[in-house]
Design an enzyme around this catalytic site. Structure first.
Site, PDB file in Angstrom:
ATOM      1  N   LYS A 116       0.818  -1.224   0.000  1.00  0.00           N
ATOM      2  CA  LYS A 116       0.000   0.000   0.000  1.00  0.00           C
ATOM      3  C   LYS A 116       0.843   1.261   0.000  1.00  0.00           C
ATOM      4  O   LYS A 116       0.498   2.252  -0.627  1.00  0.00           O
ATOM      5  CB  LYS A 116      -0.967   0.003   1.180  1.00  0.00           C
ATOM      6  CG  LYS A 116      -0.300  -0.143   2.549  1.00  0.00           C
ATOM      7  CD  LYS A 116      -0.508  -1.497   3.134  1.00  0.00           C
ATOM      8  CE  LYS A 116       0.496  -1.775   4.228  1.00  0.00           C
ATOM      9  NZ  LYS A 116       0.084  -2.777   5.160  1.00  0.00           N
TER      10      LYS A 116
ATOM     11  N   ILE B 180     -10.306  -8.546   3.097  1.00  0.00           N
ATOM     12  CA  ILE B 180     -11.613  -8.080   2.607  1.00  0.00           C
ATOM     13  C   ILE B 180     -11.493  -7.701   1.131  1.00  0.00           C
ATOM     14  O   ILE B 180     -10.642  -6.885   0.780  1.00  0.00           O
ATOM     15  CB  ILE B 180     -12.095  -6.826   3.378  1.00  0.00           C
ATOM     16  CG1 ILE B 180     -12.102  -7.082   4.882  1.00  0.00           C
ATOM     17  CG2 ILE B 180     -13.467  -6.390   2.890  1.00  0.00           C
ATOM     18  CD1 ILE B 180     -12.437  -5.838   5.703  1.00  0.00           C
TER      19      ILE B 180
ATOM     20  N   GLY C 133       1.707 -10.347  14.298  1.00  0.00           N
ATOM     21  CA  GLY C 133       1.940 -10.119  12.861  1.00  0.00           C
ATOM     22  C   GLY C 133       1.003  -9.100  12.240  1.00  0.00           C
ATOM     23  O   GLY C 133       0.884  -9.025  11.024  1.00  0.00           O
TER      24      GLY C 133
ATOM     25  N   LYS D  52      -3.942   3.441   2.595  1.00  0.00           N
ATOM     26  CA  LYS D  52      -5.089   2.656   2.109  1.00  0.00           C
ATOM     27  C   LYS D  52      -6.233   3.575   1.674  1.00  0.00           C
ATOM     28  O   LYS D  52      -6.913   3.306   0.683  1.00  0.00           O
ATOM     29  CB  LYS D  52      -5.547   1.706   3.214  1.00  0.00           C
ATOM     30  CG  LYS D  52      -4.479   0.656   3.558  1.00  0.00           C
ATOM     31  CD  LYS D  52      -4.795  -0.045   4.861  1.00  0.00           C
ATOM     32  CE  LYS D  52      -3.713  -1.046   5.222  1.00  0.00           C
ATOM     33  NZ  LYS D  52      -3.847  -1.550   6.598  1.00  0.00           N
TER      34      LYS D  52
HETATM   35  N1  HSE Z   1      -0.227  -3.064   9.702  1.00  0.00           N
HETATM   36  C1  HSE Z   1      -1.411  -3.227   8.945  1.00  0.00           C
HETATM   37  C2  HSE Z   1      -2.608  -3.184   9.897  1.00  0.00           C
HETATM   38  C3  HSE Z   1      -1.361  -4.550   8.220  1.00  0.00           C
HETATM   39  O1  HSE Z   1      -2.418  -3.222  11.121  1.00  0.00           O
HETATM   40  O2  HSE Z   1      -3.726  -3.091   9.435  1.00  0.00           O
HETATM   41  C4  HSE Z   1      -2.293  -4.634   7.061  1.00  0.00           C
HETATM   42  O3  HSE Z   1      -2.077  -3.658   6.112  1.00  0.00           O
END
Ligand code: HSE
Length: 434
Positions: free
Chosen positions: A102, A133, A184, A202
């Site tokens: 992104k 999604i 993660g 995003k």
């Molecule tokens: N670091 C991002 C989040 C991962 O926490 O949404 C997904 O883009």
């Protein structure tokens, strides 16, 4: 011959993609004419922490972009460089490209989509927004009949996880952030999550698709969640709201609002029920009305799910011919593009927390300042002073008002002798059609 995949990057998403491609190999092959095969994996780290079996491995990611057996290059290394150079090289070599990156699309998308268009290849990016999604597909396919009025989303799983844990369990910000990293969800540099940059990346991708506008990362108003205090989470709750970190893109009469900030949303709204690392995006189209898409927005396999959907789309097309169905952001623009508004011209309702001296007349001073700017108070809480304290917290919710008016009112409130410190200011959205 199966469609050849060259995968670069073996971090959380890369490992998830190898795992799901392997586990679901048979099903995936049935879903495209020629089947899929990972022909090479590239990662700059010396020893991959994943069992690649017989798949050839290289530490030279550019070798993957040059490999004649690679039809689709999957870029999962993240960050801007060398990902940008890798993708441009792959495009120049006639490869189709899938990316989850992104930051790269939001900052260099114009250049990359132009290069892909010139070379006649696809650059697909479903995994770049809201993890598992399929929101890119929803916007480009399912909602393509609509003029999009606004979209609003919880698009950073880490921030949502932190806000949810702070609210539900009274945990400390720093402690929850460490857990989000272990699970993660967080970026390699977690300040991208908690300071709102990841959500801004995003949001501009979603806005570009929704409004057919350029990728305007420079024009987003960005606030993160670092300054959210447990007190504000509690007061919002008393007023019937929850604090969520939202990315909002809205077409108003004068232009397009692009903003990322903590937001009070009604406790009974669907958005308020989106907990933990889940993401949700609400899209309001003129024909369909309001629609909501919810699911895991981060993590290995949810993101791999989106990466592989893009691989399948391209593989089906390579197998069966047909036109590129994925619009190139920033290249295929049409019609007049409205200006992106400064945050001062955005309209929302507001939450103000004022630390005021407990003495007669203070409330009326605040009311006068607000009413002089046409701002109406919709709800108010005042607490009794704590023992030994002469200041009390006063919490106000306003009507929907232009940001510049509220900022002017806040400046005037902060000037009052009876007010201590800065006014805490958050925005509130009803997320209905008003
Ligand atoms: N670091 C991002 C989040 C991962 O926490 O949404 C997904 O883009």
């Amino acid at each position: 011959m199966p469609v050849g995949i060259g995968l670069c990057g073996l971090g959380t998403v890369g490992r998830g993609t190898v795992e799901v491609l392997g586990r679901n190999a048979e099903t995936l092959s049935q879903r495209c004419s020629y089947g899929l095969e990972i022909v090479q994996v590239g990662s700059r780290s010396p020893r991959p922490e994943v069992d690649l079996g017989t798949i050839p491995f290289t530490q030279d990611i550019f070798a993957v972009a040059a490999n004649p057996a690679v039809d689709i290059l999957v870029e999962l290394i993240g960050g801007v460089e060398p990902a940008r150079e890798l993708i441009l090289t792959a495009i120049a070599n006639g490869k189709q490209v899938v990316t989850a990156n992104k930051a790269l699309i939001a900052s260099c998308g114009d250049e990359l989509f132009a290069a892909a268009k010139a070379r006649g290849v696809t650059l697909a990016y479903e995994a770049a927004v809201a993890g598992g999604i399929p929101i890119i597909k929803a916007l480009r396919e399912g909602l393509s009949a609509n003029r999009i009025r606004w979209l609003a989303g919880i698009i950073n799983g880490t921030s949502n996880f932190i806000l949810s844990e702070m609210r539900d369990k009274g945990r400390e910000f720093a402690d929850v952030l460490v857990e989000a990293q272990m699970l993660g969800y967080a970026e390699a540099d977690p300040s991208l999550d908690v300071d709102g940059t990841d959500a801004a990346h995003k949001l501009v991708i979603l806005a570009a698709l929704a409004f057919g506008m350029p990728l305007r990362l420079d024009a987003v108003h960005v606030e993160g969640i670092r300054d959210i205090q447990p007190d504000d989470v509690r007061y919002a709750g008393e007023l019937g709201y929850r604090i969520k970190h939202l990315g909002i893109a809205r077409r108003n009469a004068n232009g397009i609002e692009l903003r990322v900030h903590p937001t009070l949303v009604p406790e009974r709204s669907l958005m308020a029920q989106v907990h933990g690392a889940l993401n949700a995006v609400m899209v309001r189209g003129d024909a369909v009305g309001a629609t909501l898409y919810c699911g895991p927005g981060a993590g290995a396999e949810p993101t791999a799910s989106a990466v592989i959907a893009d691989i399948l789309d391209i593989a089906r097309r390579l197998g069966g011919g047909g036109r590129d169905a994925i619009p190139a952001l920033g290249v295929e623009r049409s019609g007049e593009i409205p200006p992106v508004l400064d945050i001062a011209d955005a309209e929302s309702a507001h939450y103000l927390r004022v630390s005021a001296l407990d003495r007669p007349g203070v409330l009326s001073q605040l009311a006068q300042i607000l009413s002089a700017r046409g701002i109406s108070i919709e709800a108010i809480i005042q607490k009794e002073p704590a023992p030994g304290q002469d200041h009390v917290p006063l919490i106000l919710l306003t009507n929907r008002t232009r940001e510049s008016e509220v900022r002017a009112a806040i400046a005037a409130i902060e000037e009052l002798d009876s007010v201590a410190g800065a006014v805490v200011h958050l925005r509130k959205e009803a997320l209905n059609d008003v």
